[in-house]
Write an enzyme that holds these catalytic residues in place. Structure first.
Site, PDB file in Angstrom:
ATOM      1  N   GLN A 127       9.344  -4.779  -2.070  1.00 42.61           N
ATOM      2  CA  GLN A 127       9.456  -5.787  -3.120  1.00 42.61           C
ATOM      3  C   GLN A 127       9.090  -7.173  -2.613  1.00 42.61           C
ATOM      4  O   GLN A 127       8.957  -8.095  -3.420  1.00 42.61           O
ATOM      5  CB  GLN A 127      10.884  -5.804  -3.673  1.00 42.61           C
ATOM      6  CG  GLN A 127      11.292  -4.541  -4.398  1.00 42.61           C
ATOM      7  CD  GLN A 127      12.701  -4.598  -4.925  1.00 42.61           C
ATOM      8  OE1 GLN A 127      13.453  -3.641  -4.797  1.00 42.61           O
ATOM      9  NE2 GLN A 127      13.101  -5.704  -5.532  1.00 42.61           N
TER      10      GLN A 127
ATOM     11  N   ARG B  92      19.713  -5.673  -9.837  1.00 43.38           N
ATOM     12  CA  ARG B  92      19.747  -6.145 -11.227  1.00 43.38           C
ATOM     13  C   ARG B  92      20.689  -7.337 -11.401  1.00 43.38           C
ATOM     14  O   ARG B  92      21.375  -7.468 -12.416  1.00 43.38           O
ATOM     15  CB  ARG B  92      20.134  -5.022 -12.180  1.00 43.38           C
ATOM     16  CG  ARG B  92      18.938  -4.222 -12.672  1.00 43.38           C
ATOM     17  CD  ARG B  92      19.286  -3.376 -13.883  1.00 43.38           C
ATOM     18  NE  ARG B  92      18.105  -2.772 -14.475  1.00 43.38           N
ATOM     19  CZ  ARG B  92      17.356  -3.350 -15.413  1.00 43.38           C
ATOM     20  NH1 ARG B  92      17.650  -4.550 -15.854  1.00 43.38           N
ATOM     21  NH2 ARG B  92      16.307  -2.726 -15.914  1.00 43.38           N
ATOM     22  N   CYS B  93      20.750  -8.157 -10.388  1.00 46.01           N
ATOM     23  CA  CYS B  93      21.517  -9.392 -10.501  1.00 46.01           C
ATOM     24  C   CYS B  93      21.083 -10.307  -9.375  1.00 46.01           C
ATOM     25  O   CYS B  93      20.566  -9.852  -8.361  1.00 46.01           O
ATOM     26  CB  CYS B  93      23.019  -9.149 -10.423  1.00 46.01           C
ATOM     27  SG  CYS B  93      23.652  -8.975  -8.765  1.00 46.01           S
TER      28      CYS B  93
ATOM     29  N   GLU C  31      18.203  -8.851 -15.482  1.00 42.49           N
ATOM     30  CA  GLU C  31      19.489  -8.293 -15.108  1.00 42.49           C
ATOM     31  C   GLU C  31      20.628  -8.749 -15.999  1.00 42.49           C
ATOM     32  O   GLU C  31      21.753  -8.364 -15.810  1.00 42.49           O
ATOM     33  CB  GLU C  31      19.833  -8.643 -13.659  1.00 42.49           C
ATOM     34  CG  GLU C  31      20.143 -10.095 -13.414  1.00 42.49           C
ATOM     35  CD  GLU C  31      18.895 -10.922 -13.223  1.00 42.49           C
ATOM     36  OE1 GLU C  31      18.963 -12.148 -13.382  1.00 42.49           O
ATOM     37  OE2 GLU C  31      17.848 -10.335 -12.937  1.00 42.49           O
TER      38      GLU C  31
END
Length: 781
Positions: free
Chosen positions: A219, A365-366, A735
């Site tokens: 990523q 997701r945060c 998120e």
């Protein structure tokens, strides 16, 4: 020739990348096959804590087709047995002295095929001297607990860090003056991103040139290149990281894993490409987890207003402190825990501990522990409303930060850029029909039915900037965009981020379309190759739109300024006399005298004014002046079966405000995914461990993911409050649903039981837990 509409911001353009994905033309790491390539498999520890007394690799080495067996001892001979983590700790690449969690990498086999390598793993004999396992931070910090990191000089216990933020004295005074103090202990359990594609790499170190090309599920390719240079000692200009299509990441593919390092070292030593593809068991048992926070919260209330917040955390970091988060924030950005509320004082403290579990809390997701922070404050606010005997929705409304207070500095030091929390909250309640539902709820209770209504408001902090405050492993968290417009008016945009399914190829193109009038279909977006893209920190924590999206807009505007000079030359007019309408410059008062951006692009290579450099291209590095602060309110309605404890979601209304939306369709897709995950963590997803440190949740038979059968229907709505400092007002999304929805679901279940005093159910809220609660308060049938 038919013209193509630019379709910039606000258009639900179909995703350009889906054409190849739907046709099976994606290009993933496992699709890469190089000449003379070898395959690698990893031997993982079956136990959580044990000394390694011996490793016998003779039988594995003798198996036909095996090229090499790699152990920690061999890696140590090349100073590669340990590597730095993103949190400044060290992590074993292959175990040397002992294993510290079940699933830790112990040895690797490199062979002519993956099948031979897997067979050879069975022939490696490892003798373990079992040690007591530490499976919770409370156990880890107890007197006499076995020391897990005895490899670290001076480490005499399992304590990692103490961290705090806020004004303790002022907060203590607020609690002294309060007429009501509410407290809550809760636990956000360990879960896993569980991407569709596991981790993997193909390492190709060319013995003739020394060039290392590593295809990997990354990523953050540029950051990984720098870290590889540090770990392996290779010159950075001789390292090329290529991150092709990624089948989901969710933060799981931010860290560097031992498999990457061992494959690269093996290729360097053997002189042939080496492929490693992680299996699902290895992914679930050993790669970056999320959450695992034990939290205590206290809220001071006076005259119906929140006046102080205390939060204390106990973080289970596993065997190595490898969290992916900004360097100076040991507990991530948990101090956003004041949420959407005007709380004058707050104090947050955190303690981190080593345990015999897999390491690596990821920004799943945060944005760096924002989910845990949001969950704590919303559960605490809901509990306070019950204890005060007021409606939870009204209590929130009374305590929201008001629009006129922005920019707002929180008690823990964040400067919120903009917001209208009351508007989002009111819209959610309106769409839900909250007032009527409360009446229906009372009628249902009279009939013996248990219906609950849960509300959760949230404020996130995303974007990770400015760089002087936020860095990872010393790398400032800026990002980049390089834009080149070809003579025929088509463009290529290169970025330092890396999509894992968010639709970057479409949305970045739409930003260029908005700024320059070039149709999004005419913009080729390129990411993931460190040899061809500008340096960036990658995609995680919802930072793509706030940072790289901003960089795209900035470089497009710089090129538009140059195009204005060219247009003035072509029109024989002053630049000051030109007006811009998307896609063209025209002379004021003479709209028929105009030049399109495509005209300017062609002239940039053919007909320039004297003294102007040829070409229409450039690169920019965007260091955001502040984070962005998306927000929203979710409201859930559930019904509980008193005979089984099973709870069913009747409705979920979500209102998100992520600022200006680039592509509403893609935003809704992101929110849908987040809502599904929010439901999953509230209802079923859980990685836990037995007393011996065995991982319960190492397969999809035990780690439950929601299917379309269980997933409820979502009702999505929006408000739009632009960020004042972002070039086009975006705040980021990706998120938020995971931040707000778990609290909404759990609040709804608790609400159904609240009249009987059930206030502290922990996730996942399984039917068994609910049934036990029903029995305890006499509500079970």
């Amino acid at each position: 020739m038919a013209t193509v509409e630019p379709r910039g911001l606000g258009h639900s353009v179909k995703r350009l990348e889906d054409g190849r994905f739907l046709r099976g033309r994606g290009n993933y790491v496992d699709d890469i096959t190089l000449p003379n390539m070898l395959h690698m498999e990893l031997l993982r520890s079956p136990v959580a804590h044990a000394k390694i007394t011996s490793i016998d690799t003779s039988r594995a080495s003798a198996l036909p087709g095996v090229v090499a067996v790699v152990t920690g001892e061999l890696m140590a001979q090349h100073n590669l047995a340990w590597m730095p983590t993103l949190s400044g700790d060290t992590q074993a690449v292959l175990a040397t002295d002992k294993v510290r969690f079940q699933g830790q990498e112990v040895a690797a086999v490199v062979a002519e095929s993956a099948y031979i390598a897997r067979d050879a793993l069975e022939l490696i004999d490892v003798d373990y001297e079992i040690l007591p396992a530490v499976t919770s931070p409370q156990q880890a910090l107890a007197d006499g607990a076995p020391v897990i990191r005895d490899d670290k000089e001076g480490q005499t216990d399992n304590h990692i860090y103490d961290w705090e933020v806020g004004d303790k004295e002022a907060t203590d005074r607020a609690f002294t003056d309060a007429d009501k103090v509410v407290s809550l202990d809760t636990f956000y359990p360990r879960c896993h991103p569980a991407p569709l594609e596991c981790c993997g790499c193909v390492a190709d170190v060319n013995p003739a040139t020394g060039k290392a090309t590593i295809y990997m599920t990354s990523q953050a390719p540029h950051a990984h290149r720098t870290l590889f240079a540090i770990v392996a000692g290779l010159p950075e200009h001789q390292i090329r990281i290529v991150s092709p299509d990624i089948g989901g990441g969710f933060g799981n593919k931010v860290p560097i894993y031992p498999g990457y390092v061992v494959a690269t070292a093996a290729s360097l030593l053997i002189g042939r490409p080496v492929k490693w593809i992680e299996d699902r068991f290895g992914n679930l048992i050993s790669t970056g987890f999320a959450r695992d926070y034990h939290m205590h919260g206290e809220l001071a209330v006076k005259d119906g207003r929140m006046t102080g917040l205390r939060a204390s955390l106990l973080s289970d970091n596993g065997a190595f402190f490898a969290d992916a988060q900004p360097t100076r924030f040991k507990a991530g950005l948990f101090h956003i825990c004041t949420g959407s509320y005007d709380i004058p004082t707050a104090h947050v403290s955190a303690v981190g501990a080593y345990t015999n579990k897999a390491p690596g809390g990821v920004a799943y997701r945060c944005s760096f522990r924002v989910t845990e922070a949001s969950y704590l404050i919303e559960r605490l606010v809901q509990t306070a409303a019950y204890e005060l005997g007021v409606d939870p929705a009204d209590f929130r409304t009374e305590n929201f930060i008001k629009p006129e207070q922005f920019p707002y500095t929180s008690a823990t030091g964040f400067e919120y850029d903009s917001g209208d929390y009351g508007r989002a909250h009111d819209l959610a309640l309106e769409k839900l029909g909250y007032t009527e539902l409360r009446k229906e709820q009372e009628a249902a209770r009279a009939e013996g039915r248990l219906i609950g209504i849960g509300v959760a408001s949230f404020t996130e902090v995303v974007g990770a900037g400015p760089g002087k405050i936020y860095d990872i492993a010393g790398l400032r968290m800026f990002d980049s965009a390089e834009l080149r417009i070809h003579p025929t008016g088509k463009a290529i945009l290169k970025l330092g981020t890396k999509s894992q399914g968010q639709g970057h190829e479409t949305t970045y193109g739409q930003i260029v379309a908005e700024e320059l009038g070039i149709p999004a279909e005419h913009v080729l977006v390129e990411e993931g190759d460190t040899d061809t893209t500008p340096y960036g920190l990658g995609t995680y924590a919802s930072r793509s739109t706030p940072v790289s999206g901003a960089a795209t807009a900035v470089i497009a505007r710089k090129l538009r300024d140059k195009a204005r000079t060219i247009a003035a030359h072509l029109l024989e007019a002053s630049e000051d006399d030109l007006e811009w309408e998307r896609g063209a410059f025209h002379v004021k008062g003479s709209p028929d005298k105009s030049k399109t951006i495509q005209d300017c692009a062609f002239a940039a290579y053919t007909n320039l004014p004297d003294g102007l450099e040829a070409g229409l291209e450039g690169v920019t590095y965007y260091d955001p002046p502040n984070m962005t602060f998306p927000f929203g309110t979710y409201a859930a309605v559930v019904e509980i079966d008193r005979g089984t404890g099973e709870w069913k979601v009747l409705r979920l209304v979500a209102v998100d405000d992520c600022g200006v939306r680039i592509n509403p369709m893609i935003v809704e897709g992101q929110i849908t995914g987040g809502l599904t995950e929010g439901f999953a963590i509230a209802a079923m997803e859980l990685i836990t461990f037995d007393d011996d440190g065995n991982c319960i949740g190492s397969s999809f038979m035990d780690y439950l993911l929601p299917t379309s059968w269980e997933t409820p229907k979502f009702e999505m709505h929006e408000t739009v409050t632009p960020s004042p400092h972002h070039p086009f007002g975006a705040k980021g999304v990706g998120e938020s649903a995971t931040v707000g929805s778990p609290a909404a679901y759990v609040n709804a279940v608790v609400d159904a039981l609240a009249h009987a005093g059930v206030r502290n159910l922990e996730m996942p809220v399984t039917p068994a837990k609910v049934w036990q609660a029903l029995v305890e308060v006499g509500l079970a049938e």
